[in-house]
Design a protein around this motif. Structure first.
Motif, PDB file in Angstrom:
ATOM      1  N   THR A  51       0.843  -1.191   0.000  1.00  0.00           N
ATOM      2  CA  THR A  51       0.000   0.000   0.000  1.00  0.00           C
ATOM      3  C   THR A  51       0.881   1.245   0.000  1.00  0.00           C
ATOM      4  N   ALA A  52       0.278   2.370  -0.250  1.00  0.00           N
ATOM      5  CA  ALA A  52       1.017   3.633  -0.229  1.00  0.00           C
ATOM      6  C   ALA A  52       1.622   3.864   1.155  1.00  0.00           C
ATOM      7  N   GLN A  53       0.870   3.527   2.200  1.00  0.00           N
ATOM      8  CA  GLN A  53       1.382   3.733   3.560  1.00  0.00           C
ATOM      9  C   GLN A  53       2.585   2.832   3.835  1.00  0.00           C
ATOM     10  N   ASP A  54       2.558   1.581   3.342  1.00  0.00           N
ATOM     11  CA  ASP A  54       3.714   0.683   3.497  1.00  0.00           C
ATOM     12  C   ASP A  54       4.942   1.281   2.811  1.00  0.00           C
ATOM     13  N   TRP A  55       4.753   1.799   1.586  1.00  0.00           N
ATOM     14  CA  TRP A  55       5.869   2.376   0.838  1.00  0.00           C
ATOM     15  C   TRP A  55       6.425   3.594   1.575  1.00  0.00           C
ATOM     16  N   ILE A  56       5.536   4.441   2.078  1.00  0.00           N
ATOM     17  CA  ILE A  56       5.964   5.645   2.804  1.00  0.00           C
ATOM     18  C   ILE A  56       6.743   5.255   4.059  1.00  0.00           C
ATOM     19  N   ASN A  57       6.256   4.251   4.775  1.00  0.00           N
ATOM     20  CA  ASN A  57       6.946   3.813   5.994  1.00  0.00           C
ATOM     21  C   ASN A  57       8.336   3.268   5.677  1.00  0.00           C
ATOM     22  N   SER A  58       8.514   2.649   4.524  1.00  0.00           N
ATOM     23  CA  SER A  58       9.809   2.058   4.161  1.00  0.00           C
ATOM     24  C   SER A  58      10.774   3.056   3.543  1.00  0.00           C
ATOM     25  N   ASN A  59      10.259   4.105   2.888  1.00  0.00           N
ATOM     26  CA  ASN A  59      11.127   4.971   2.089  1.00  0.00           C
ATOM     27  C   ASN A  59      11.163   6.427   2.510  1.00  0.00           C
ATOM     28  N   CYS A  60      10.344   6.821   3.465  1.00  0.00           N
ATOM     29  CA  CYS A  60      10.277   8.239   3.835  1.00  0.00           C
ATOM     30  C   CYS A  60      10.620   8.430   5.316  1.00  0.00           C
ATOM     31  N   TYR A  61      11.089   9.614   5.633  1.00  0.00           N
ATOM     32  CA  TYR A  61      11.395   9.966   7.017  1.00  0.00           C
ATOM     33  C   TYR A  61      11.347  11.482   7.163  1.00  0.00           C
ATOM     34  N   ILE A  62      11.315  11.913   8.416  1.00  0.00           N
ATOM     35  CA  ILE A  62      11.283  13.351   8.710  1.00  0.00           C
ATOM     36  C   ILE A  62      12.721  13.855   8.741  1.00  0.00           C
ATOM     37  N   MET A  63      12.987  14.885   7.952  1.00  0.00           N
ATOM     38  CA  MET A  63      14.327  15.488   7.934  1.00  0.00           C
ATOM     39  C   MET A  63      14.486  16.361   9.180  1.00  0.00           C
ATOM     40  N   PRO A  64      15.562  16.179   9.899  1.00  0.00           N
ATOM     41  CA  PRO A  64      15.791  17.069  11.039  1.00  0.00           C
ATOM     42  C   PRO A  64      16.055  18.502  10.565  1.00  0.00           C
ATOM     43  N   ASN A  65      15.677  19.445  11.361  1.00  0.00           N
ATOM     44  CA  ASN A  65      15.903  20.872  11.081  1.00  0.00           C
ATOM     45  C   ASN A  65      15.203  21.355   9.809  1.00  0.00           C
ATOM     46  N   THR A  66      14.060  20.767   9.459  1.00  0.00           N
ATOM     47  CA  THR A  66      13.339  21.232   8.260  1.00  0.00           C
ATOM     48  C   THR A  66      11.856  21.407   8.548  1.00  0.00           C
ATOM     49  N   ASP A  67      11.537  21.822   9.760  1.00  0.00           N
ATOM     50  CA  ASP A  67      10.141  22.040  10.152  1.00  0.00           C
ATOM     51  C   ASP A  67       9.281  20.797   9.934  1.00  0.00           C
ATOM     52  N   ASN A  68       9.849  19.627  10.278  1.00  0.00           N
ATOM     53  CA  ASN A  68       9.142  18.346  10.203  1.00  0.00           C
ATOM     54  C   ASN A  68       8.662  17.991   8.793  1.00  0.00           C
ATOM     55  N   GLN A  69       9.450  18.342   7.805  1.00  0.00           N
ATOM     56  CA  GLN A  69       9.083  18.003   6.425  1.00  0.00           C
ATOM     57  C   GLN A  69       9.523  16.566   6.136  1.00  0.00           C
ATOM     58  N   ALA A  70       8.601  15.760   5.610  1.00  0.00           N
ATOM     59  CA  ALA A  70       8.915  14.380   5.258  1.00  0.00           C
ATOM     60  C   ALA A  70       9.545  14.341   3.871  1.00  0.00           C
ATOM     61  N   VAL A  71      10.624  13.586   3.744  1.00  0.00           N
ATOM     62  CA  VAL A  71      11.275  13.375   2.449  1.00  0.00           C
ATOM     63  C   VAL A  71      11.354  11.872   2.210  1.00  0.00           C
ATOM     64  N   CYS A  72      11.433  11.501   0.918  1.00  0.00           N
ATOM     65  CA  CYS A  72      11.443  10.086   0.556  1.00  0.00           C
ATOM     66  C   CYS A  72      12.615   9.797  -0.367  1.00  0.00           C
ATOM     67  N   LYS A  73      13.154   8.596  -0.220  1.00  0.00           N
ATOM     68  CA  LYS A  73      14.238   8.153  -1.101  1.00  0.00           C
ATOM     69  C   LYS A  73      13.604   7.566  -2.360  1.00  0.00           C
ATOM     70  N   VAL A  74      13.950   8.152  -3.501  1.00  0.00           N
ATOM     71  CA  VAL A  74      13.483   7.633  -4.797  1.00  0.00           C
ATOM     72  C   VAL A  74      14.685   7.526  -5.733  1.00  0.00           C
ATOM     73  N   VAL A  75      14.565   6.666  -6.717  1.00  0.00           N
ATOM     74  CA  VAL A  75      15.633   6.503  -7.703  1.00  0.00           C
ATOM     75  C   VAL A  75      15.183   7.161  -9.001  1.00  0.00           C
ATOM     76  N   VAL A  76      15.964   8.154  -9.440  1.00  0.00           N
ATOM     77  CA  VAL A  76      15.685   8.877 -10.680  1.00  0.00           C
ATOM     78  C   VAL A  76      16.910   8.749 -11.575  1.00  0.00           C
ATOM     79  N   ASP A  77      16.719   8.207 -12.764  1.00  0.00           N
ATOM     80  CA  ASP A  77      17.828   7.995 -13.707  1.00  0.00           C
ATOM     81  C   ASP A  77      18.971   7.211 -13.070  1.00  0.00           C
ATOM     82  N   GLY A  78      18.625   6.216 -12.265  1.00  0.00           N
ATOM     83  CA  GLY A  78      19.636   5.359 -11.657  1.00  0.00           C
ATOM     84  C   GLY A  78      20.322   5.940 -10.439  1.00  0.00           C
TER      85      GLY A  78
END
Length: 122
Positions: A51-78
């Motif tokens: 599910t989308a929530q499973d993917w988010i839990n595996s690939n996203c996290y809150i960046m410290p010092n960025t006002d709690n903005q969530a970022v995700c690891k994605v592969v673009v052009d390798g």
């Protein structure tokens, strides 16, 4: 005696013609010269999905010092990159990771153009 030769020749000719017609029919229907059958899966059933929530839990996290903005690891052009979660279409994250074939169809190799609006050969 001449009638006997004509009728034997006539019978032989009819037998040969009948044999050719029968061979042509059997060849056309595939009984004699069969193409090698190839089968391919034409319909799948998803056995395991993420599910989308499973993917988010595996690939996203809150960046410290960025006002709690969530970022995700994605592969673009390798290359792995960090992308804000807000920039990702979360509905597209649902994906099947394990599928099972539930229907096969006989296939053959072809090469012709298709009209993409109608799906018919041009």
């Amino acid at each position: 005696m001449a009638e006997s030769r004509i009728s034997k020749s006539l019978v032989i000719a009819f037998v040969l013609i009948g044999g050719l017609v029968l061979f042509s029919f059997l060849n056309y229907t595939g009984f004699i010269v069969k193409e090698e059958e190839q089968w391919a899966c034409s319909q799948y059933a998803c056995d395991k999905a993420i599910t989308a929530q499973d993917w988010i839990n595996s690939n996203c996290y809150i960046m410290p010092n960025t006002d709690n903005q969530a970022v995700c690891k994605v592969v673009v052009d390798g290359k792995e990159q960090l992308v804000p979660l807000s920039a990702i279409n979360q509905q597209a994250l649902n994906q099947c990771v394990e599928a099972r074939c539930v229907q096969e169809a006989r296939v053959r190799t072809v090469d012709y153009k298709v009209d993409l609006t109608t799906g018919k050969a041009q």
